[in-house]
Design a protein around this motif. Structure first.
Motif, short mmCIF file in Angstrom:
data_model
loop_
_atom_site.label_atom_id
_atom_site.label_comp_id
_atom_site.label_asym_id
_atom_site.label_seq_id
_atom_site.Cartn_x
_atom_site.Cartn_y
_atom_site.Cartn_z
N PHE A 194 -35.88 -4.20 10.97
CA PHE A 194 -35.78 -3.67 9.60
C PHE A 194 -36.57 -4.54 8.63
N TYR A 195 -36.59 -5.85 8.88
CA TYR A 195 -37.16 -6.80 7.94
C TYR A 195 -38.59 -7.21 8.24
N ARG A 196 -38.97 -7.23 9.52
CA ARG A 196 -40.29 -7.79 9.85
C ARG A 196 -40.80 -7.21 11.16
N HIS A 197 -42.09 -7.45 11.38
CA HIS A 197 -42.74 -7.02 12.62
C HIS A 197 -42.54 -8.09 13.69
N HIS A 198 -42.59 -7.64 14.94
CA HIS A 198 -42.58 -8.57 16.07
C HIS A 198 -43.84 -8.32 16.90
N ARG A 199 -44.28 -9.36 17.58
CA ARG A 199 -45.44 -9.21 18.45
C ARG A 199 -45.11 -8.33 19.64
N LEU A 200 -46.14 -7.68 20.16
CA LEU A 200 -45.95 -6.89 21.38
C LEU A 200 -45.43 -7.76 22.50
N SER A 201 -45.91 -8.99 22.55
CA SER A 201 -45.48 -9.91 23.61
C SER A 201 -44.01 -10.26 23.50
N THR A 202 -43.47 -10.24 22.28
CA THR A 202 -42.04 -10.51 22.09
C THR A 202 -41.21 -9.39 22.71
N TYR A 203 -41.58 -8.16 22.43
CA TYR A 203 -40.85 -7.03 23.02
C TYR A 203 -40.98 -7.05 24.54
N ALA A 204 -42.16 -7.37 25.03
CA ALA A 204 -42.35 -7.43 26.49
C ALA A 204 -41.46 -8.50 27.11
N ARG A 205 -41.35 -9.64 26.42
CA ARG A 205 -40.49 -10.72 26.93
C ARG A 205 -39.03 -10.30 26.92
N TRP A 206 -38.61 -9.63 25.87
CA TRP A 206 -37.23 -9.14 25.82
C TRP A 206 -36.95 -8.17 26.96
N ALA A 207 -37.88 -7.26 27.19
CA ALA A 207 -37.68 -6.27 28.24
C ALA A 207 -37.57 -6.93 29.61
N ALA A 208 -38.34 -7.98 29.81
CA ALA A 208 -38.33 -8.66 31.11
C ALA A 208 -37.10 -9.55 31.29
N SER A 209 -36.35 -9.77 30.20
CA SER A 209 -35.22 -10.70 30.23
C SER A 209 -33.89 -10.04 30.58
N VAL A 210 -33.88 -8.71 30.70
CA VAL A 210 -32.62 -7.99 30.85
C VAL A 210 -32.65 -7.09 32.07
N PRO A 211 -31.49 -6.68 32.57
CA PRO A 211 -31.44 -5.76 33.72
C PRO A 211 -32.05 -4.40 33.40
N ASP A 212 -32.32 -3.64 34.44
CA ASP A 212 -32.98 -2.35 34.27
C ASP A 212 -32.15 -1.37 33.45
N ASP A 213 -30.83 -1.47 33.50
CA ASP A 213 -29.98 -0.51 32.79
C ASP A 213 -29.62 -0.97 31.38
N PHE A 214 -30.20 -2.08 30.93
CA PHE A 214 -29.93 -2.59 29.59
C PHE A 214 -30.77 -1.80 28.59
N ARG A 215 -30.21 -1.57 27.39
CA ARG A 215 -30.92 -0.81 26.37
C ARG A 215 -30.91 -1.53 25.02
N PHE A 216 -32.02 -1.37 24.29
CA PHE A 216 -32.16 -1.94 22.96
C PHE A 216 -32.11 -0.81 21.92
N ALA A 217 -31.12 -0.84 21.04
CA ALA A 217 -31.13 0.01 19.85
C ALA A 217 -31.94 -0.73 18.79
N LEU A 218 -32.76 0.00 18.05
CA LEU A 218 -33.68 -0.66 17.11
C LEU A 218 -33.58 -0.03 15.73
N LYS A 219 -33.43 -0.86 14.74
CA LYS A 219 -33.32 -0.38 13.36
C LYS A 219 -34.71 -0.12 12.79
N MET A 220 -34.89 1.05 12.21
CA MET A 220 -36.19 1.39 11.63
C MET A 220 -36.53 0.45 10.48
#
Length: 233
Positions: free
Chosen positions: A42-68
């Motif tokens: 909601f407040y700021r942008h994140h790098r593509l690499s940050t999202y990729a790192r988050w995705a790689a840090s969690v199990p396959d069935d984990f989900r991220f809700a994201l605020k516009m």
């Protein structure tokens, strides 16, 4: 079972023993909870690499809700948002199939405008077929025309607590997304077991329940209690 989550993944010392001792905060969090709500988008942008790192840090069935981003909801106020929404989708794309609901939280001053809403939601749906939820705070959104429009575009209403617009009784089916901000002190107050039990009875298997009372560290503790409650049912 419903997804029980918190806003961000901070683990307070009082509940640390429920999580592994080693790993990043997200690693540890994701071993116990199946989803998280990201408010920082909601407040700021994140790098593509940050999202990729988050995705790689969690199990396959984990989900991220994201605020516009607030640029969409609070600055543009849903007006001419197509480029901003497209940019947001591109930014979060490294999360892949771990993207959960997109949260559109509107300012309290933004009333329901049928023409504006129809254009904005059409622009969203032209670009994104996934789950979108909306939390409103202006009473005009209680109008049947507003609810009908959201249903038309497949956008789920958020049941918030405190509930400024849509009350529990306004949902004829299980709410898809519940956001618990803390009552009576927003962002601070912890929920008692009876309150958690009551909200648990509202959830369906595909529902999300997000604890946003993070300022006092109560969110994770309440989330763990909710998981226990759901497993008893």
């Amino acid at each position: 079972m419903p997804v029980v989550a918190t806003a961000a993944w901070a683990i307070s010392k009082s509940v640390a023993h429920h999580f592994p001792a080693h790993g990043t905060g997200l690693n540890r969090y994701a071993t116990v909870l199946r989803g998280v709500e990201i408010n920082s988008t909601f407040y700021r942008h994140h790098r593509l690499s940050t999202y990729a790192r988050w995705a790689a840090s969690v199990p396959d069935d984990f989900r991220f809700a994201l605020k516009m981003p607030k640029a969409i909801t609070h600055e543009r106020r849903l007006n001419k948002i197509a480029p901003l929404f497209s940019s947001f989708l591109e930014e979060i794309s490294p999360l892949g199939d771990k993207i959960g609901p997109l949260l559109c939280q509107l300012p309290a001053s933004l009333s329901f405008d049928a023409q504006l809403g129809d254009t904005a939601f059409a622009e969203m749906r032209a670009r994104y077929e996934g789950q979108i939820v909306i939390e409103v705070r202006h009473k005009s959104w209680a109008a049947p025309a507003a609810v009908d429009m959201l249903e038309q575009y497949g956008i789920d209403r958020v049941l918030a607590d405190p509930a400024p617009v849509w009350q529990k009784s306004d949902f004829t089916q299980a709410p898809f997304y519940i956001r618990l901000h803390g009552t009576p002190k927003i962002y601070y107050s912890s929920y008692c077991d009876d309150d958690i039990h009551e909200f648990a009875t509202l959830l369906a298997a595909e529902s999300w329940c997000v604890f946003d009372n993070t300022a006092s560290g109560a969110a994770v503790e309440n989330a763990l209690t909710m998981i226990k409650e759901l497993r008893r049912e």
